[in-house]
Every structure is written in C-alpha cells, then in structure tokens.
Scaffold this active site. Structure first.
Site, PDB file in Angstrom:
ATOM      1  N   GLY A 127       2.307  -1.362  18.465  1.00 51.58           N
ATOM      2  CA  GLY A 127       2.621  -0.244  17.572  1.00 51.58           C
ATOM      3  C   GLY A 127       2.182   1.070  18.200  1.00 51.58           C
ATOM      4  CB  ILE A 153      -2.623   5.252  13.652  1.00 55.52           C
ATOM      5  CG1 ILE A 153      -2.367   5.703  12.214  1.00 55.52           C
ATOM      6  CG2 ILE A 153      -4.126   5.312  13.945  1.00 55.52           C
ATOM      7  CD1 ILE A 153      -3.055   4.870  11.156  1.00 55.52           C
ATOM      8  CB  ILE A 159       4.652  -8.349  16.940  1.00 56.54           C
ATOM      9  CG1 ILE A 159       4.909  -7.699  15.573  1.00 56.54           C
ATOM     10  CG2 ILE A 159       4.029  -7.377  17.921  1.00 56.54           C
ATOM     11  CD1 ILE A 159       3.606  -7.345  14.824  1.00 56.54           C
ATOM     12  CB  THR A 214      -4.378  -0.132   4.743  1.00 56.82           C
ATOM     13  OG1 THR A 214      -4.330   0.773   3.648  1.00 56.82           O
ATOM     14  CG2 THR A 214      -3.726  -1.432   4.280  1.00 56.82           C
ATOM     15  CD  GLU A 216      -1.655   1.892   0.597  1.00 46.91           C
ATOM     16  OE1 GLU A 216      -0.851   1.240  -0.071  1.00 46.91           O
ATOM     17  OE2 GLU A 216      -1.338   2.892   1.271  1.00 46.91           O
ATOM     18  CE1 TYR A 274       1.415  -1.051   5.274  1.00 43.72           C
ATOM     19  CE2 TYR A 274       0.152  -0.094   3.476  1.00 43.72           C
ATOM     20  CZ  TYR A 274       0.329  -0.321   4.828  1.00 43.72           C
ATOM     21  OH  TYR A 274      -0.583   0.171   5.741  1.00 43.72           O
ATOM     22  CB  ALA A 322       0.855  -8.165  -0.906  1.00 43.52           C
ATOM     23  CE  LYS A 373      -1.885  -3.383   7.725  1.00 41.75           C
ATOM     24  NZ  LYS A 373      -1.546  -3.385   9.175  1.00 41.75           N
ATOM     25  NE  ARG A 376       5.030   4.368  -3.844  1.00 38.77           N
ATOM     26  CZ  ARG A 376       4.127   4.866  -2.983  1.00 38.77           C
ATOM     27  NH1 ARG A 376       2.839   4.675  -3.178  1.00 38.77           N
ATOM     28  NH2 ARG A 376       4.507   5.577  -1.956  1.00 38.77           N
TER      29      ARG A 376
END
Ligand SMILES: NC(=O)c1ccc[n+]([C@@H]2O[C@H](COP(=O)([O-])OP(=O)(O)OC[C@H]3O[C@@H](n4cnc5c(N)ncnc54)[C@H](O)[C@@H]3O)[C@@H](O)[C@H]2O)c1
Length: 330
Positions: free
Chosen positions: A16, A21, A69, A134, A136, A161, A163, A165, A284
C-alpha cells in the site's frame, strides 16, 4: 516478550506504499534510514498516488512492484525475489462509504489480502510483521462519554470497513500465537496531511471550498474524531517496528479530538470561505459518534508522542492542497 530494539532489519516490504499513509511512510523512511532497502508494493487502485513515490523509484532509492495482495501467487513471487525482513502492511480498501456499497471487496482485500501476506511471511520466516490498523475497530463512544479507548478494550466495529480491519487484526494475532510469527499492530486515529485522496473529509472540504462547491456534512456534523498528522503516524509506525513487543497492539492518537463540523468551519475560515457552503445531508448508516484513543502505552513503551501544533499542521495541509489544485488548473 522480546524487545526488538537491538535487532537490525535490512529489507522492508511496504504494501500500500502508493497510498496516503504508505507514501508518507516511504518519505519518512528515506529521510530517517537512507540505507534501508525498501520494496514498495501496491496494486495501484483508484486510491493510490503513485506520482508521489515514482521519483524515488526512478532514482533507484526504492524499488516498486505492482502486485495485488489478494493474489497469493503474485505475492509468493515478490517474497521469493525480495526476501523481506519486515512487512509493513498499509494495503487496504480504506473508504468507509465505499465499504457500505461493496463490503465483499473490503473483506477480500483487508482480511484475505492480509492473510495471504501473513502466510508468505510465515513461509519465508519474515522477522517482523507490522499491521497498520485503525481506532475504528473499537467502535463508537457516545458524545457524552469522556472515556478513551485503551488497547485492552473490546473490539466492536460498526462498518464493513472497520469489521474487515478487526478481522485482519485477529488473523495477525492468530499467526503470532499459532506459528510464533513476530507481529505488532498499530491502531491510529484519523490521519491528515499531504497525498490523501479527495474522497476523504479534509481534502474533500478543501477542494469543494476552493471551487465554491457545497460541502456535504453527515447528520448534524457533531461526530468527533481524533486527528493525527500523517508524518507523526508514519514515525510512530517506524518506532513500533523498532521497539514494539511482539504480539502487542499500540494505539497511536493525535490528542486532537474535533467534531467534523468544527474541522469544516475551521477550514472554511482559513480559506476565507462562507459557512453557507455547508450542506447537511442524511446521516451515514452506523455512523460512529466519537472516537478517542488513550496513547499511554505507546508513550511509555515506545517513547512516541505526536509533535507539532494541530492548527499549524492544518494550515500546512490546506496550503499543500490549494497549491496542488492551482497547479492542476494551469
Ligand atoms: N487514513 C486514515 O486516517 C487511517 C487511519 C487509521 C488506519 N488507517 C489504515 O492505514 C492503511 C493505509 O490507509 P490510507 O489512508 O493510506 O489508505 P489509501 O486508500 O490512501 O491507500 C491504500 C493503498 O493500498 C493499495 N491497495 C488497495 N488494495 C490493494 C490490493 N489488493 N493489493 C495491493 N495494494 C492495494 C491502494 O492502491 C492504495 O495505494 C490502511 O490499512 C487503513 O486501514 C488509515
């Protein structure tokens, strides 16, 4: 558990690496460790910014391999050829809204892609695997709750997203416990700074304000996020690779909790634009109210704390995007 401080690593596989980042991490790595051998890997999805790392590839300061990947065969070849000591996994689908539209892609890339990397790392006896995660994954705090999440808190992700991660983290820790793979995980708060895609809050607000376009704000805009300057997160990741204990998780917070509305108004103020550009839109689904991180463990075990003044960094970030937008108009 062993402290990695004295161990030297020669070859870093950064996945990535053409993303937001990842590209900032490549720049930090070149500044801090010019002799390090870096293999940058990326599938170059729509979210990538290859232009940022291309000059370093052209100057042969790093090498680059286009690889997905999700494809174990492609990855195996990369590991065979590069033989990395360290894997730093930034590669992911990262946009929460897109994860609500197309969750499968997020599990394929973020969970299965990570497992493919772990499997290669296990077979090739990679010395250290850092998974970039994250805040999150903790889910949401309510606005009237003044706690901050610590590394031992339960994971309770809300979006496909987050979940995905959290799923990747579980796989990383299972490789540690089952196969004794040396792993570390960082969980950072929201990053801001140069090279981010315009789909994300801060670049989007700057671009819309630049063109005097409406700025959509979910719900009331009161949702709180903690913000860290991307170069600080890149440094924290580098320090965790050097000093983190195997099998451990480290929160990387910025100490800058701001509501989305505060951020938007601040940017409009700095750019001399009217608040009338703000347009409230339907919230959202599963929108988390507040993220807040305790970084006590990272401060005490790694010796890392974020630097700089948030507002100065925001000014710097706005100047960067405005310059880029002006250049694109020429
Ligand atoms: N941006 C943030 O605020 C933030 C905060 C905490 C954690 N993170 C995590 O940090 C990591 C990097 O985030 P970012 O903001 O730089 O994301 P980004 O979307 O800017 O970059 C992700 C990169 O991964 C690449 N990629 C996507 N799918 C791939 C695949 N199948 N194979 C190879 N490469 C692939 C993309 O091409 C892109 O260059 C992610 O794992 C994300 O979950 C981001």
């Amino acid at each position: 558990m062993e402290n990695k401080r004295d161990m030297t690593y020669e070859t870093f596989l950064v996945t990535g690496a053409a993303g937001f980042i990842g590209s900032n991490y490549i720049e930090l790595s070149l500044e801090k460790h010019p002799d390090r051998r870096v293999v940058a890997l990326d599938a170059l999805t729509y979210a990538s910014t290859y232009d940022v790392i291309k000059p370093y590839v052209d100057e042969k300061l790093i090498s680059f391999v286009k690889c997905d990947i999700r494809n174990p065969g492609q990855l195996e070849k990369v590991f065979d050829e590069s033989r990395p000591d360290v894997v730093v996994n930034f590669a992911a689908e990262s946009h929460v809204d897109s994860s609500i539209q197309n969750p499968s892609l997020f599990y394929e890339t973020n969970v299965m892609g990570c497992i493919n990397l772990l499997e290669c790392a296990r077979k090739h006896k990679t010395k250290r695997f850092l998974q970039v995660s994250t805040d999150e994954v903790y889910g949401s705090l309510s606005l009237d709750d003044d706690r901050k999440f610590t590394e031992s808190d339960r994971l309770s992700p809300s979006s496909p997203y987050s979940a995905s991660k959290a799923g990747a983290e579980m796989a990383v820790l299972a490789y540690h416990r089952t196969y004794d793979l040396d792993v570390v995980i960082t969980r950072s708060s929201n990053n801001f700074g140069p090279h981010q895609h315009y789909e994300k809050l801060i670049p989007k607000v700057i671009r819309n304000a630049f063109f005097d376009k409406k700025i959509p704000v979910y719900g009331t805009g009161e949702n709180i996020r903690d913000w860290i300057f991307v170069k600080d997160n890149a440094l924290a990741i580098d320090e965790v690779i050097e000093k983190g204990k195997s099998g451990e998780v480290y929160n990387v917070g910025g100490g800058n909790e701001k509501s989305n509305l505060w951020i938007i108004r601040k940017i409009l103020g700095i750019m001399g634009k009217s608040d009338e550009l703000i347009e409230f839109v339907e919230d959202r689904p599963g929108h988390d109210e507040r993220y807040a991180l305790s970084d006590m463990k990272t401060r005490s075990e790694i010796g890392f704390s974020p630097t700089g003044n948030f507002e100065e960094r925001l000014h710097e970030t706005i100047r960067y995007y405005v310059k880029k937008l002006e250049k694109a108009l020429r």
